[in-house]
Design a protein around this motif. Structure first.
Motif, PDB file in Angstrom:
ATOM      1  N   LEU A 231       0.822  -1.113  -0.154  1.00  0.00           N
ATOM      2  CA  LEU A 231       0.038  -0.137   0.010  1.00  0.00           C
ATOM      3  C   LEU A 231       0.875   1.212  -0.085  1.00  0.00           C
ATOM      4  CD1 LEU A 231      -2.729  -1.321   2.636  1.00  0.00           C
ATOM      5  CD2 LEU A 231      -3.019  -1.182   0.045  1.00  0.00           C
ATOM      6  N   VAL A 232       1.999   1.317   0.564  1.00  0.00           N
ATOM      7  CA  VAL A 232       3.065   2.174  -0.103  1.00  0.00           C
ATOM      8  C   VAL A 232       4.093   1.354  -0.485  1.00  0.00           C
ATOM      9  CG1 VAL A 232       4.547   3.869   1.340  1.00  0.00           C
ATOM     10  CG2 VAL A 232       2.158   3.458   2.372  1.00  0.00           C
ATOM     11  N   TRP A 233       4.820   2.034  -1.492  1.00  0.00           N
ATOM     12  CA  TRP A 233       5.793   1.410  -2.373  1.00  0.00           C
ATOM     13  C   TRP A 233       6.541   2.536  -2.925  1.00  0.00           C
ATOM     14  CZ3 TRP A 233       0.909   2.455  -3.862  1.00  0.00           C
ATOM     15  CH2 TRP A 233       0.553   3.119  -5.253  1.00  0.00           C
ATOM     16  N   THR A 234       7.710   1.836  -3.395  1.00  0.00           N
ATOM     17  CA  THR A 234       8.482   2.487  -4.384  1.00  0.00           C
ATOM     18  C   THR A 234       8.364   2.387  -5.605  1.00  0.00           C
ATOM     19  OG1 THR A 234      10.321   2.802  -2.656  1.00  0.00           O
ATOM     20  CG2 THR A 234      11.113   3.195  -4.810  1.00  0.00           C
ATOM     21  N   SER A 235       8.154   3.326  -6.474  1.00  0.00           N
ATOM     22  CA  SER A 235       7.793   2.984  -8.039  1.00  0.00           C
ATOM     23  C   SER A 235       8.712   2.981  -8.852  1.00  0.00           C
ATOM     24  CB  SER A 235       6.363   3.882  -8.553  1.00  0.00           C
ATOM     25  OG  SER A 235       7.051   5.400  -8.458  1.00  0.00           O
ATOM     26  N   ASP A 236       9.669   3.917  -8.781  1.00  0.00           N
ATOM     27  CA  ASP A 236      10.953   4.152  -9.602  1.00  0.00           C
ATOM     28  C   ASP A 236      11.892   5.020  -9.135  1.00  0.00           C
ATOM     29  OD1 ASP A 236      10.389   7.043 -10.330  1.00  0.00           O
ATOM     30  OD2 ASP A 236       8.550   6.232 -11.262  1.00  0.00           O
ATOM     31  N   LEU A 237      12.938   5.053  -9.655  1.00  0.00           N
ATOM     32  CA  LEU A 237      14.368   5.613  -9.089  1.00  0.00           C
ATOM     33  C   LEU A 237      14.697   6.447 -10.345  1.00  0.00           C
ATOM     34  CD1 LEU A 237      16.125   2.982  -7.387  1.00  0.00           C
ATOM     35  CD2 LEU A 237      14.472   4.313  -6.251  1.00  0.00           C
ATOM     36  N   ALA A 238      15.491   7.766  -9.806  1.00  0.00           N
ATOM     37  CA  ALA A 238      16.378   8.628 -10.743  1.00  0.00           C
ATOM     38  C   ALA A 238      17.625   8.573 -10.141  1.00  0.00           C
ATOM     39  CB  ALA A 238      15.905   9.859 -10.641  1.00  0.00           C
ATOM     40  N   ILE A 239      18.637   8.081 -10.811  1.00  0.00           N
ATOM     41  CA  ILE A 239      20.078   8.041 -10.145  1.00  0.00           C
ATOM     42  C   ILE A 239      20.862   8.919 -10.823  1.00  0.00           C
ATOM     43  CG2 ILE A 239      21.881   6.284  -9.889  1.00  0.00           C
ATOM     44  CD1 ILE A 239      19.829   4.215  -9.587  1.00  0.00           C
ATOM     45  N   LYS A 240      21.837   9.961  -9.980  1.00  0.00           N
ATOM     46  CA  LYS A 240      22.981  10.373 -10.591  1.00  0.00           C
ATOM     47  C   LYS A 240      24.288  10.114  -9.937  1.00  0.00           C
ATOM     48  CE  LYS A 240      20.488  14.375 -12.422  1.00  0.00           C
ATOM     49  NZ  LYS A 240      20.070  15.906 -12.346  1.00  0.00           N
ATOM     50  N   GLN A 241      25.439  10.189 -10.380  1.00  0.00           N
ATOM     51  CA  GLN A 241      26.616   9.691  -9.730  1.00  0.00           C
ATOM     52  C   GLN A 241      27.696  10.713 -10.270  1.00  0.00           C
ATOM     53  OE1 GLN A 241      27.757   5.762 -11.704  1.00  0.00           O
ATOM     54  NE2 GLN A 241      25.506   5.282 -11.381  1.00  0.00           N
ATOM     55  N   THR A 242      28.654  10.857  -9.194  1.00  0.00           N
ATOM     56  CA  THR A 242      29.561  11.853  -9.389  1.00  0.00           C
ATOM     57  C   THR A 242      30.850  10.838  -8.765  1.00  0.00           C
ATOM     58  OG1 THR A 242      29.367  12.868  -7.130  1.00  0.00           O
ATOM     59  CG2 THR A 242      28.256  14.080  -9.191  1.00  0.00           C
ATOM     60  N   PHE A 243      32.000  11.304  -9.080  1.00  0.00           N
ATOM     61  CA  PHE A 243      32.978  10.582  -8.537  1.00  0.00           C
ATOM     62  C   PHE A 243      34.410  11.482  -8.339  1.00  0.00           C
ATOM     63  CE2 PHE A 243      30.716   7.949 -11.606  1.00  0.00           C
ATOM     64  CZ  PHE A 243      30.902   6.756 -10.965  1.00  0.00           C
ATOM     65  N   SER A 244      34.961  10.988  -7.485  1.00  0.00           N
ATOM     66  CA  SER A 244      36.128  11.778  -6.814  1.00  0.00           C
ATOM     67  C   SER A 244      37.369  11.612  -8.012  1.00  0.00           C
ATOM     68  CB  SER A 244      36.695  11.468  -5.609  1.00  0.00           C
ATOM     69  OG  SER A 244      36.879  10.178  -5.723  1.00  0.00           O
ATOM     70  N   SER A 245      38.465  12.520  -7.872  1.00  0.00           N
ATOM     71  CA  SER A 245      39.635  12.466  -8.576  1.00  0.00           C
ATOM     72  C   SER A 245      40.066  10.983  -8.677  1.00  0.00           C
ATOM     73  CB  SER A 245      40.654  13.374  -8.365  1.00  0.00           C
ATOM     74  OG  SER A 245      41.672  13.351  -9.115  1.00  0.00           O
ATOM     75  N   GLY A 246      40.357  10.231  -9.720  1.00  0.00           N
ATOM     76  CA  GLY A 246      40.983   9.011  -9.611  1.00  0.00           C
ATOM     77  C   GLY A 246      39.927   7.895  -9.278  1.00  0.00           C
ATOM     78  N   ASN A 247      38.577   8.385  -9.325  1.00  0.00           N
ATOM     79  CA  ASN A 247      37.343   7.281  -8.888  1.00  0.00           C
ATOM     80  C   ASN A 247      37.613   6.620  -7.598  1.00  0.00           C
ATOM     81  OD1 ASN A 247      36.087   8.095 -11.490  1.00  0.00           O
ATOM     82  ND2 ASN A 247      37.738   6.652 -12.807  1.00  0.00           N
ATOM     83  N   SER A 248      38.455   7.317  -6.894  1.00  0.00           N
ATOM     84  CA  SER A 248      38.416   6.402  -5.508  1.00  0.00           C
ATOM     85  C   SER A 248      37.352   6.312  -4.790  1.00  0.00           C
ATOM     86  CB  SER A 248      39.659   7.121  -4.757  1.00  0.00           C
ATOM     87  OG  SER A 248      39.357   8.497  -4.459  1.00  0.00           O
ATOM     88  N   ARG A 249      36.214   7.130  -4.970  1.00  0.00           N
ATOM     89  CA  ARG A 249      35.049   7.365  -4.260  1.00  0.00           C
ATOM     90  C   ARG A 249      34.061   7.684  -5.085  1.00  0.00           C
ATOM     91  NH1 ARG A 249      33.346   7.577   0.995  1.00  0.00           N
ATOM     92  NH2 ARG A 249      35.304   7.307   1.673  1.00  0.00           N
ATOM     93  N   ALA A 250      32.730   7.216  -5.096  1.00  0.00           N
ATOM     94  CA  ALA A 250      31.688   7.355  -5.767  1.00  0.00           C
ATOM     95  C   ALA A 250      30.669   8.159  -4.805  1.00  0.00           C
ATOM     96  CB  ALA A 250      31.088   6.032  -6.397  1.00  0.00           C
ATOM     97  N   THR A 251      29.855   8.992  -5.145  1.00  0.00           N
ATOM     98  CA  THR A 251      28.587   9.520  -4.681  1.00  0.00           C
ATOM     99  C   THR A 251      27.515   9.369  -5.593  1.00  0.00           C
ATOM    100  OG1 THR A 251      30.076  11.320  -3.606  1.00  0.00           O
ATOM    101  CG2 THR A 251      27.643  11.479  -3.479  1.00  0.00           C
ATOM    102  N   VAL A 252      26.689   8.598  -5.094  1.00  0.00           N
ATOM    103  CA  VAL A 252      25.261   8.117  -5.899  1.00  0.00           C
ATOM    104  C   VAL A 252      24.197   9.021  -5.207  1.00  0.00           C
ATOM    105  CG1 VAL A 252      23.928   6.236  -6.275  1.00  0.00           C
ATOM    106  CG2 VAL A 252      26.213   5.917  -6.069  1.00  0.00           C
ATOM    107  N   SER A 253      23.459   9.824  -6.043  1.00  0.00           N
ATOM    108  CA  SER A 253      22.230  10.411  -5.464  1.00  0.00           C
ATOM    109  C   SER A 253      20.975   9.832  -5.964  1.00  0.00           C
ATOM    110  CB  SER A 253      22.407  11.923  -6.083  1.00  0.00           C
ATOM    111  OG  SER A 253      21.010  12.579  -5.738  1.00  0.00           O
ATOM    112  N   VAL A 254      20.169   9.171  -5.259  1.00  0.00           N
ATOM    113  CA  VAL A 254      19.128   8.477  -5.621  1.00  0.00           C
ATOM    114  C   VAL A 254      17.808   9.248  -5.250  1.00  0.00           C
ATOM    115  CG1 VAL A 254      17.675   6.312  -5.392  1.00  0.00           C
ATOM    116  CG2 VAL A 254      20.206   6.396  -5.260  1.00  0.00           C
ATOM    117  N   THR A 255      16.876   9.664  -6.205  1.00  0.00           N
ATOM    118  CA  THR A 255      15.740  10.318  -5.772  1.00  0.00           C
ATOM    119  C   THR A 255      14.739   9.058  -6.119  1.00  0.00           C
ATOM    120  OG1 THR A 255      16.498  12.207  -6.456  1.00  0.00           O
ATOM    121  CG2 THR A 255      13.885  11.900  -6.478  1.00  0.00           C
ATOM    122  N   ALA A 256      13.954   8.546  -4.990  1.00  0.00           N
ATOM    123  CA  ALA A 256      13.227   7.557  -4.956  1.00  0.00           C
ATOM    124  C   ALA A 256      11.598   8.179  -5.152  1.00  0.00           C
ATOM    125  CB  ALA A 256      13.175   6.732  -3.804  1.00  0.00           C
TER     126      ALA A 256
END
Length: 778
Positions: free
Chosen positions: A179-204
């Protein structure tokens, strides 16, 4: 890594294919495939595949299998009864999930209109309002409406238009969510220099239905009684072994009855395993909703961490994946199989992906439709970059901004961008193919659609244009431009086109589309432009040119043969409706071009190609027929002095000539008949020669498609063009028959003007008035 993936997939498929006699027919998704494309741990999924009642005038007239591909025709209505129990109705919100419908859809449940949707190849979800479904039997009715006249014309008359299919082309599921549910997601990604860390922004997107049912009848929760509920939402990322690598922590979200809330989560992943075609590592993104410590919903989504952009490397614009330049080895893929049309089974899709991975390509362009969700899942899983695009092919500039066309294209962009956002394989969205460049209408069309794509997704934006129009091509803010060089004219001027592209296109990365049509049984060697060997050479030369000019990549047009809306004039093939441009045919039998492209990609030994002898000289039938007709005419002129005089007078003094006929100075009927045959077959010779030399011209083919009334007539013209003796005979006979018909009409007309003229005199006038046509004989 790529070879291991392809080998593993092929090993999995081989016993299935050997055991399945119906491999070439449609087979429904299994529970495992359904689970791969939708989260099922907290949801109920009912597959509605199978026979539905076909309804006409509110009466059942037969059955129709869903999903299925129909030939183009009028709209239709299907209905099916589904039983529901009381507990499922009380504890679930219900939806219909369409994976692909050709045209506009009207949905009715238990006689109540639910929604109208524009349809399309991108999946969409239809929410069934509360209290519409009932305990026991429920009648679901789906109407697929006729496409608008203008939209249909645009689809049918695009250059090399794929066959217009209609129907409920892919699966339909009845899905019950909490009766309460997640229908879809929007995802954006950013990476630090050298790709040592990824920041994932999720809008549910979190939705609520009858939230008051979450508590029992004795619940003291006042908020529930007021039609709202507070749930805790938490986002978690797990690696493929199940270890948690990032967690957002619970966030309280207030959900009201029949309302939607968008909740944003930010998660950091240290030392991320980046997704790429050679190493398609996937994470599992979960959105968990809980209420009073009890799990309400658990939504799963595969997550690939990767960055894709266009960068400058060695003063050339290139495609960059995860900060590494990648040369794109791509193919056009048409989602189609001979028996089932666009309704492909999961086994066929897996087999195609295994062929693509064995080939070694790293990208697939879905140019005719948004791909099936399971096919896109396979691209995510096995590492194939996906180029998806809306179906805006060859639309005339004056129609681009017409209300019906603009609404259709806007809807397609809206549906496509909502669909692709969570798939790591999708790196680019195409806005058009072969539109007229350098016009205000085209620029406005592209600008408006590009703004929508960029606002909703991080995908690159590209278009495909004719290579021969490079001088008028506008970059217009595009990230990539695909130059179509798969016509014979473009191939002959390839170096000039690429040199011009380097001057004209400064910011976008450039790819070229290469390929050629083949006559499948033609093995005359690569000197014959329609041979299998020639297709391999065309791909080799295009591939090397792209590398020599430091382009971003190559798209081979195409991976597989496919059906066309109209017969093609360009090749001599048993089935005129099949476009034989594939590395494999429609049944996935490989051509030598498959081996050539595989060798080029993987730096393997190229297959040996034979040149053999090929003569492109004028067919002797033209010369021989012309000589025979000239000899007959010469014989008539030299054999009879009277014929010679009349022949000269009909040209030099036509008034006196026809007055003689009026005054009953009759010519020999036999000589007139012979002259008529010479004139008729001279015209047939000219038409046959013209058709023969234009038969492989795409512009001539397009002209036949938009001017001739039916596919049957086009097929006749095609047969005539490819078979000169038949052409001379048929056209000559038609011209002579036209003379006879004109004689008959003139004889009837003379009755109404009270004129006296004999039938043989009328025939004489008709034949001798056509003498100037003999000037074409030389």
């Amino acid at each position: 890594m790529v070879i291991r993936l392809a080998t593993a997939l092929l090993a999995l498929l081989t016993p299935m294919m050997a055991a399945a006699d119906d491999f070439h027919d449609y087979r429904g998704l299994t529970a495992a495939q359904i689970n791969a494309i939708t989260s099922t741990s907290t949801r109920t999924v009912i597959d509605l595949s199978g026979p539905w009642d076909l309804v006409e005038d509110d009466e059942v007239s037969g059955t129709l299998s869903i999903p299925s591909t129909l030939e183009r025709g009028r709209g239709f209505t299907v209905r099916r009864s589904v039983k529901m129990d009381k507990s499922a109705l009380h504890s679930r919100a219900w939806h219909l999930w369409f994976l692909g419908v050709s045209d506009e859809v009207d949905l009715t449940v238990n006689g109540r209109f639910v929604m109208k949707y524009p349809g399309g190849s991108a999946p969409f979800m239809a929410r069934i309002p509360d209290n519409v479904l009932r305990e026991g039997s429920n009648l679901i009715e789906i109407s697929v409406a006729d496409r608008g006249d203008l939209a249909m014309l645009v689809s049918r008359f695009a250059p090399a238009a794929p066959r217009v299919r209609r129907g409920i082309l892919r699966e339909v599921f009845l899905i019950g969510t909490p009766l309460v549910w997640t229908s879809d997601l929007a995802i954006k990604q950013t990476f630090s220099s050298g790709n040592s860390r990824a920041t994932v922004s999720v809008t549910a997107t979190i939705k609520g239905s009858s939230v008051d049912r979450l508590a029992g009848p004795s619940s003291p929760d006042e908020a529930l009684r007021q039609g709202s509920v507070i749930v805790n939402a938490e986002a978690v990322i797990r690696d493929r072994s199940g270890v948690v690598v990032a967690r957002s922590g619970p966030i309280g979200v207030t959900i009201e009855r029949s309302r939607t809330v968008r909740q944003r989560f930010t998660l950091d992943v240290a030392n991320p395993q980046l997704w790429s075609p050679t190493k398609p590592d996937l994470y599992d993104l979960q959105i968990e909703l809980t209420h009073q410590g009890r799990q309400v919903d658990l939504f799963h989504q595969s997550l690939g961490l990767r960055s894709a952009r266009i960068g400058t490397i060695n003063q050339q614009r290139a495609f960059v994946l995860n900060d590494q330049q990648m040369f794109l080895n791509a193919v056009d893929y048409i989602e189609e199989y001979p028996r089932s049309g666009r309704t492909m089974s999961w086994l066929q899709m897996e087999h195609d992906v295994s062929l693509l991975k064995t080939l070694g390509v790293n990208a697939v362009r879905f140019s005719t439709a948004a791909p099936h969700p399971y096919l896109l899942h396979l691209c995510d899983r096995y590492g194939l970059l996906a180029f998806t695009e809306i179906e805006a092919n060859g639309i005339p500039k004056r129609l681009l901004l017409a209300e019906e066309i603009w609404a259709l294209m806007s809807n397609r962009v809206d549906m496509l961008t909502n669909y692709i956002g969570t798939h790591p394989s999708v790196v680019a969205v195409g806005l058009s193919d072969m539109l007229e460049e350098g016009t205000d209408q085209t620029n406005t069309f592209h600008t408006k659609l590009a703004d929508v794509v960029r606002s909703r997704t991080s995908a690159l934006v590209y278009k495909s244009v004719a290579g021969t129009s490079i001088g008028k091509t506008s970059e217009g803010g595009f990230d990539m431009i695909v130059l179509r060089t798969d016509s014979r004219s473009a191939r002959e001027h390839l170096e000039g086109i690429l040199a011009a592209a380097q001057r004209v296109i400064r910011q976008a990365a450039v790819m070229i589309s290469v390929g050629s049509l083949v006559s499948p049984a033609n093995t005359n060697g690569f000197s014959d432009p329609l041979s299998n060997e020639s297709q391999a050479v065309v791909i080799r030369e295009g591939y090397r040119a792209a590398q020599n000019h430091h382009l971003a990549g190559v798209v081979v047009n195409s991976f597989n043969d496919h059906y066309l809306e109209f017969p093609t004039m360009l090749v001599d093939h048993d089935d005129a409706f099949v476009r034989t441009s594939g590395l494999v045919d429609m049944w996935r039998e490989q051509r030598v071009s498959y081996a050539m492209y595989k060798a080029l990609i993987n730096d393997e030994k190229e297959p040996l190609l034979q040149a053999r002898e090929y003569d492109d000289a004028t067919p002797l039938v033209f010369i021989g027929t012309g000589i025979v007709l000239a000899l007959v005419l010469t014989f008539l002129v030299n054999r009879s002095r009277r014929f010679r005089e009349y022949f000269l007078r009909s040209i030099a003094r036509p008034y006196n000539f026809y007055a003689d006929i009026r005054d009953q100075r009759i010519l020999s009927l036999v000589q007139t008949v012979i002259l008529g045959l010479v004139i008729a077959y001279s015209a047939g010779l000219v038409v046959a020669a013209l058709g023969y030399y234009l038969r492989s011209d795409p512009a001539f083919e397009y002209l036949t498609h938009i001017t001739l009334p039916s596919s049957g007539v086009i097929e006749l013209v095609r047969s005539i063009a490819w078979h000169p003796p038949m052409a001379i005979l048929i056209v000559g006979t038609l011209v002579f028959a036209t003379m006879a018909a004109a004689t008959f009409l003139l004889r009837i007309g003379s009755i109404f003007v009270k004129g006296r003229i004999l039938f043989r005199d009328t025939f004489t006038i008709v034949v001798w008035s056509a003498v100037p046509l003999l000037a074409l004989l030389p």
